[in-house]
Design an enzyme around this catalytic site. Structure first.
Site, PDB file in Angstrom:
ATOM      1  N   LYS A  23      -5.702  -5.677   0.876  1.00 35.06           N
ATOM      2  CA  LYS A  23      -5.476  -5.023  -0.425  1.00 35.06           C
ATOM      3  C   LYS A  23      -4.488  -5.812  -1.280  1.00 35.06           C
ATOM      4  O   LYS A  23      -4.349  -5.560  -2.464  1.00 35.06           O
ATOM      5  CB  LYS A  23      -4.920  -3.618  -0.132  1.00 35.06           C
ATOM      6  CG  LYS A  23      -4.805  -2.702  -1.300  1.00 35.06           C
ATOM      7  CD  LYS A  23      -4.278  -1.343  -0.803  1.00 35.06           C
ATOM      8  CE  LYS A  23      -3.921  -0.428  -1.944  1.00 35.06           C
ATOM      9  NZ  LYS A  23      -3.337   0.832  -1.444  1.00 35.06           N
ATOM     10  N   THR A  25      -1.064  -5.758  -1.076  1.00 30.77           N
ATOM     11  CA  THR A  25       0.060  -4.925  -1.502  1.00 30.77           C
ATOM     12  C   THR A  25       1.256  -5.853  -1.718  1.00 30.77           C
ATOM     13  O   THR A  25       1.122  -7.083  -1.600  1.00 30.77           O
ATOM     14  CB  THR A  25       0.433  -3.918  -0.389  1.00 30.77           C
ATOM     15  OG1 THR A  25       0.930  -4.667   0.735  1.00 30.77           O
ATOM     16  CG2 THR A  25      -0.750  -3.070   0.037  1.00 30.77           C
ATOM     17  N   THR A  73       4.037  -1.104   6.814  1.00 25.67           N
ATOM     18  CA  THR A  73       4.754  -1.397   8.052  1.00 25.67           C
ATOM     19  C   THR A  73       6.269  -1.195   8.031  1.00 25.67           C
ATOM     20  O   THR A  73       6.891  -1.282   9.085  1.00 25.67           O
ATOM     21  CB  THR A  73       4.521  -2.873   8.459  1.00 25.67           C
ATOM     22  OG1 THR A  73       5.103  -3.709   7.445  1.00 25.67           O
ATOM     23  CG2 THR A  73       3.065  -3.183   8.625  1.00 25.67           C
ATOM     24  N   THR A 113       2.111  -0.670  17.486  1.00 24.56           N
ATOM     25  CA  THR A 113       3.528  -0.989  17.670  1.00 24.56           C
ATOM     26  C   THR A 113       4.141  -0.226  18.848  1.00 24.56           C
ATOM     27  O   THR A 113       3.669   0.866  19.197  1.00 24.56           O
ATOM     28  CB  THR A 113       4.294  -0.629  16.366  1.00 24.56           C
ATOM     29  OG1 THR A 113       5.685  -0.641  16.628  1.00 24.56           O
ATOM     30  CG2 THR A 113       3.929   0.757  15.854  1.00 24.56           C
ATOM     31  N   ASP A 114       5.207  -0.769  19.389  1.00 24.31           N
ATOM     32  CA  ASP A 114       5.951  -0.057  20.445  1.00 24.31           C
ATOM     33  C   ASP A 114       6.688   1.154  19.877  1.00 24.31           C
ATOM     34  O   ASP A 114       7.135   2.027  20.618  1.00 24.31           O
ATOM     35  CB  ASP A 114       6.930  -1.007  21.157  1.00 24.31           C
ATOM     36  CG  ASP A 114       7.915  -1.712  20.220  1.00 24.31           C
ATOM     37  OD1 ASP A 114       7.912  -1.426  19.000  1.00 24.31           O
ATOM     38  OD2 ASP A 114       8.683  -2.558  20.705  1.00 24.31           O
ATOM     39  N   GLU A 115       6.788   1.219  18.533  1.00 31.47           N
ATOM     40  CA  GLU A 115       7.544   2.318  17.917  1.00 31.47           C
ATOM     41  C   GLU A 115       6.874   3.671  18.127  1.00 31.47           C
ATOM     42  O   GLU A 115       7.520   4.706  17.994  1.00 31.47           O
ATOM     43  CB  GLU A 115       7.774   2.054  16.426  1.00 31.47           C
ATOM     44  CG  GLU A 115       8.572   0.786  16.219  1.00 31.47           C
ATOM     45  CD  GLU A 115       9.088   0.603  14.804  1.00 31.47           C
ATOM     46  OE1 GLU A 115       9.333   1.597  14.106  1.00 31.47           O
ATOM     47  OE2 GLU A 115       9.260  -0.573  14.408  1.00 31.47           O
ATOM     48  N   TYR A 137       6.511   5.997   9.647  1.00 35.62           N
ATOM     49  CA  TYR A 137       5.716   4.804  10.003  1.00 35.62           C
ATOM     50  C   TYR A 137       5.170   4.943  11.417  1.00 35.62           C
ATOM     51  O   TYR A 137       3.965   4.825  11.654  1.00 35.62           O
ATOM     52  CB  TYR A 137       6.577   3.534   9.874  1.00 35.62           C
ATOM     53  CG  TYR A 137       5.993   2.325  10.600  1.00 35.62           C
ATOM     54  CD1 TYR A 137       4.771   1.781  10.214  1.00 35.62           C
ATOM     55  CD2 TYR A 137       6.655   1.738  11.683  1.00 35.62           C
ATOM     56  CE1 TYR A 137       4.222   0.683  10.882  1.00 35.62           C
ATOM     57  CE2 TYR A 137       6.122   0.648  12.354  1.00 35.62           C
ATOM     58  CZ  TYR A 137       4.902   0.118  11.955  1.00 35.62           C
ATOM     59  OH  TYR A 137       4.358  -0.957  12.625  1.00 35.62           O
ATOM     60  N   LYS A 141       1.228   5.291  12.735  1.00 40.28           N
ATOM     61  CA  LYS A 141       0.598   4.358  13.685  1.00 40.28           C
ATOM     62  C   LYS A 141       0.120   5.124  14.920  1.00 40.28           C
ATOM     63  O   LYS A 141      -0.943   4.840  15.460  1.00 40.28           O
ATOM     64  CB  LYS A 141       1.571   3.244  14.091  1.00 40.28           C
ATOM     65  CG  LYS A 141       1.965   2.291  12.976  1.00 40.28           C
ATOM     66  CD  LYS A 141       0.809   1.464  12.431  1.00 40.28           C
ATOM     67  CE  LYS A 141       0.354   0.368  13.353  1.00 40.28           C
ATOM     68  NZ  LYS A 141      -0.632  -0.550  12.710  1.00 40.28           N
ATOM     69  N   VAL A 193      23.981  -4.997   8.062  1.00 45.51           N
ATOM     70  CA  VAL A 193      23.670  -4.567   9.431  1.00 45.51           C
ATOM     71  C   VAL A 193      23.790  -3.046   9.498  1.00 45.51           C
ATOM     72  O   VAL A 193      24.815  -2.481   9.124  1.00 45.51           O
ATOM     73  CB  VAL A 193      24.636  -5.228  10.448  1.00 45.51           C
ATOM     74  CG1 VAL A 193      24.494  -4.607  11.833  1.00 45.51           C
ATOM     75  CG2 VAL A 193      24.385  -6.736  10.510  1.00 45.51           C
ATOM     76  N   ARG A 260      20.148   3.890   9.370  1.00 45.36           N
ATOM     77  CA  ARG A 260      18.882   4.475   8.931  1.00 45.36           C
ATOM     78  C   ARG A 260      18.730   5.856   9.601  1.00 45.36           C
ATOM     79  O   ARG A 260      19.019   6.005  10.787  1.00 45.36           O
ATOM     80  CB  ARG A 260      17.813   3.505   9.421  1.00 45.36           C
ATOM     81  CG  ARG A 260      16.420   3.959   9.373  1.00 45.36           C
ATOM     82  CD  ARG A 260      15.550   2.995  10.177  1.00 45.36           C
ATOM     83  NE  ARG A 260      15.174   1.808   9.450  1.00 45.36           N
ATOM     84  CZ  ARG A 260      14.584   0.760  10.028  1.00 45.36           C
ATOM     85  NH1 ARG A 260      14.351   0.737  11.321  1.00 45.36           N
ATOM     86  NH2 ARG A 260      14.234  -0.283   9.320  1.00 45.36           N
TER      87      ARG A 260
HETATM   88  N1  NAD Z   1       6.249  -6.523  12.077  1.00 44.48           N
HETATM   89  C1  NAD Z   1       6.382  -6.164  13.341  1.00 44.48           C
HETATM   90  O1  NAD Z   1       7.392  -6.449  13.980  1.00 44.48           O
HETATM   91  C2  NAD Z   1       5.266  -5.403  14.033  1.00 44.48           C
HETATM   92  C3  NAD Z   1       5.424  -5.067  15.383  1.00 44.48           C
HETATM   93  C4  NAD Z   1       4.377  -4.410  16.044  1.00 44.48           C
HETATM   94  C5  NAD Z   1       3.213  -4.108  15.362  1.00 44.48           C
HETATM   95  N2  NAD Z   1       3.087  -4.433  14.051  1.00 44.48           N
HETATM   96  C6  NAD Z   1       1.790  -4.129  13.377  1.00 44.48           C
HETATM   97  O2  NAD Z   1       1.192  -5.367  13.063  1.00 44.48           O
HETATM   98  C7  NAD Z   1       0.448  -5.287  11.848  1.00 44.48           C
HETATM   99  C8  NAD Z   1       0.910  -6.365  10.878  1.00 44.48           C
HETATM  100  O3  NAD Z   1       2.300  -6.195  10.616  1.00 44.48           O
HETATM  101  P1  NAD Z   1       3.081  -7.126   9.587  1.00 44.48           P
HETATM  102  O4  NAD Z   1       4.519  -7.005   9.911  1.00 44.48           O
HETATM  103  O5  NAD Z   1       2.439  -8.460   9.516  1.00 44.48           O
HETATM  104  O6  NAD Z   1       2.786  -6.336   8.226  1.00 44.48           O
HETATM  105  P2  NAD Z   1       3.114  -6.692   6.706  1.00 44.48           P
HETATM  106  O7  NAD Z   1       3.646  -5.457   6.087  1.00 44.48           O
HETATM  107  O8  NAD Z   1       3.892  -7.940   6.608  1.00 44.48           O
HETATM  108  O9  NAD Z   1       1.666  -7.004   6.106  1.00 44.48           O
HETATM  109  C9  NAD Z   1       0.705  -5.997   6.028  1.00 44.48           C
HETATM  110  C10 NAD Z   1      -0.570  -6.567   5.412  1.00 44.48           C
HETATM  111  O10 NAD Z   1      -1.521  -5.489   5.296  1.00 44.48           O
HETATM  112  C11 NAD Z   1      -2.037  -5.463   3.977  1.00 44.48           C
HETATM  113  N3  NAD Z   1      -2.368  -4.069   3.635  1.00 44.48           N
HETATM  114  C12 NAD Z   1      -1.497  -3.023   3.490  1.00 44.48           C
HETATM  115  N4  NAD Z   1      -2.175  -1.913   3.181  1.00 44.48           N
HETATM  116  C13 NAD Z   1      -3.493  -2.250   3.135  1.00 44.48           C
HETATM  117  C14 NAD Z   1      -4.685  -1.534   2.875  1.00 44.48           C
HETATM  118  N5  NAD Z   1      -4.673  -0.217   2.565  1.00 44.48           N
HETATM  119  N6  NAD Z   1      -5.873  -2.180   2.925  1.00 44.48           N
HETATM  120  C15 NAD Z   1      -5.917  -3.513   3.203  1.00 44.48           C
HETATM  121  N7  NAD Z   1      -4.810  -4.245   3.443  1.00 44.48           N
HETATM  122  C16 NAD Z   1      -3.617  -3.622   3.416  1.00 44.48           C
HETATM  123  C17 NAD Z   1      -0.927  -6.036   3.105  1.00 44.48           C
HETATM  124  O11 NAD Z   1      -1.413  -6.504   1.866  1.00 44.48           O
HETATM  125  C18 NAD Z   1      -0.396  -7.147   4.013  1.00 44.48           C
HETATM  126  O12 NAD Z   1      -1.169  -8.324   3.877  1.00 44.48           O
HETATM  127  C19 NAD Z   1       0.651  -3.853  11.358  1.00 44.48           C
HETATM  128  O13 NAD Z   1      -0.444  -3.075  11.764  1.00 44.48           O
HETATM  129  C20 NAD Z   1       1.914  -3.385  12.067  1.00 44.48           C
HETATM  130  O14 NAD Z   1       1.931  -1.989  12.255  1.00 44.48           O
HETATM  131  C21 NAD Z   1       4.076  -5.076  13.369  1.00 44.48           C
END
Ligand code: NAD
Length: 321
Positions: A23, A25, A73, A113-115, A137, A141, A193, A260
């Site tokens: 998308k 975003t 996320t 996610t582990d969350e 969040y 998930k 922090v 937080r």
């Molecule tokens: N960041 C972390 O540490 C972490 C850890 C565990 C799991 N995750 C999971 O991994 C995945 C990627 O995380 P990230 O940190 O790269 O995320 P991010 O927030 O950096 O990127 C998210 C991406 O999803 C796209 N997006 C958001 N809403 C959308 C929608 N409705 N339709 C299509 N695209 C959409 C955004 O444009 C972006 O490219 C997520 O599912 C997140 O829950 C992340």
């Protein structure tokens, strides 16, 4: 992370075709994919995973596998405005699962996610641990993960869910702790922090996460759940001190800010099941952090553009400066 995964997969599987539905975003950035945007086996569809029409556009010519990285996320944003999280993370996952069912895809992998497990004082969550999400969040998930399970049980859709610890590495959007702190220091600013900085997180470098998902694609079983963890567990303060030291700054750069709400104290996952498929992390947290710092040092124009735009507004709202 999705863009890192696409580049990783195309570099290793020249005969695979990737369709990227995003998308775009605030967190999406096509610059992350510049180097492969003209590859004959890559195509991009701008669209929302929560729109059946957009998903249909991406799946139009048929796909074998869907890997769902798309999500809202950022925990802080989910506290300020949860609605986008329900729409994308829950309804978007439902829309993808439904499309996967209509198209009879051979595999659907949910990147979670582990969350979802909540906080754990000692030991580590395994794949059977109950969900106890504490932020909007994590709850979104968790809802999506339950839908994945239900689509396997009810419709026999070949779904796999992965629960990963925290990612870090190149191209990470600046609201996450590691890129935020590196870029703040590169701009000679302070680093915020939360609380006393004693929250513990487990960390995985992007490339190791890509490898883990590739292993799951190749060897994972439908209906199964795999934790992705490294055992590299650090407090936020330990990560902060390492970054400060690498960039030549002292502790006076730390600004302790109000914690937080509902902040989980510790996450940790047991990844033995995934290790049983032959995966193991190859990059230690210190090496990964050094590589990440170097990437942000060498790609100032990438993050400066982000900092001068929308992110700045959000940052002001969060930290008041
Ligand atoms: N960041 C972390 O540490 C972490 C850890 C565990 C799991 N995750 C999971 O991994 C995945 C990627 O995380 P990230 O940190 O790269 O995320 P991010 O927030 O950096 O990127 C998210 C991406 O999803 C796209 N997006 C958001 N809403 C959308 C929608 N409705 N339709 C299509 N695209 C959409 C955004 O444009 C972006 O490219 C997520 O599912 C997140 O829950 C992340």
């Amino acid at each position: 992370m999705g863009s890192n995964f696409i580049k990783y997969i195309l570099a290793r599987h020249a005969d695979w075709e990737v369709v990227n539905l995003d998308k775009l975003t605030y967190a999406g950035n096509l610059e992350n994919l510049r180097e492969i945007e003209n590859s004959p086996n890559y195509s991009f569809v701008k669209g929302d995973i929560a729109s059946a029409q957009d998903v249909e556009k991406a799946l139009g010519n048929g796909v074998d596998k869907i890997i769902n990285y798309a999500a809202e996320t950022h925990v802080d944003r989910s506290i300020l405005a949860p609605d986008a999280f329900i729409k994308t993370d829950v309804f978007g996952t439902y829309t993808l699962l439904e499309a996967a069912r209509q198209h009879n895809v051979a595999q659907y992998i949910q990147i979670s996610t582990d969350e979802v497990f909540g906080s754990i004082k000692t030991g580590a969550f395994d794949e059977q641990s109950p969900f106890e999400p504490n932020s909007p969040y994590a709850a979104s998930k968790a809802g999506a993960d339950h839908l994945c399970r239900a689509y396997f049980k009810t419709y026999n859709l070949p779904v796999i869910v992965s629960h990963s610890c925290n990612f870090f590495g190149p191209n990470q959007y600046l609201e996450k702790l590691i890129p935020l702190f590196i870029t703040n220091l590169l701009e000679n600013k302070k680093v915020p922090v939360y609380g006393a900085g004693d929250q513990r997180r487990e960390w995985i470098f992007t490339e190791d996460h890509c490898k883990a998902v590739e292993t799951i694609m190749e060897k994972g079983e439908a209906g199964e759940v795999y934790n992705i963890g490294t055992g590299f567990e650090k407090t936020n303060l330990e990560i902060t001190r390492f970054i400060l030291q690498e960039l030549g700054f002292g502790e006076d750069r730390i600004e302790y800010v109000k914690d937080r709400p509902g902040h989980d104290w510790r996450y940790a996952v047991n990844a033995e099941k995934l290790r049983g498929l032959g995966w193991q992390p190859g990059i230690g947290w210190e090496e990964g952090l050094r590589r990440t710092i170097k990437w942000y040092q060498e790609n100032e124009s990438w993050w400066k553009k982000i900092k001068s735009g929308e992110y700045l507004e959000y940052y002001k709202q969060q930290y008041g400066k």
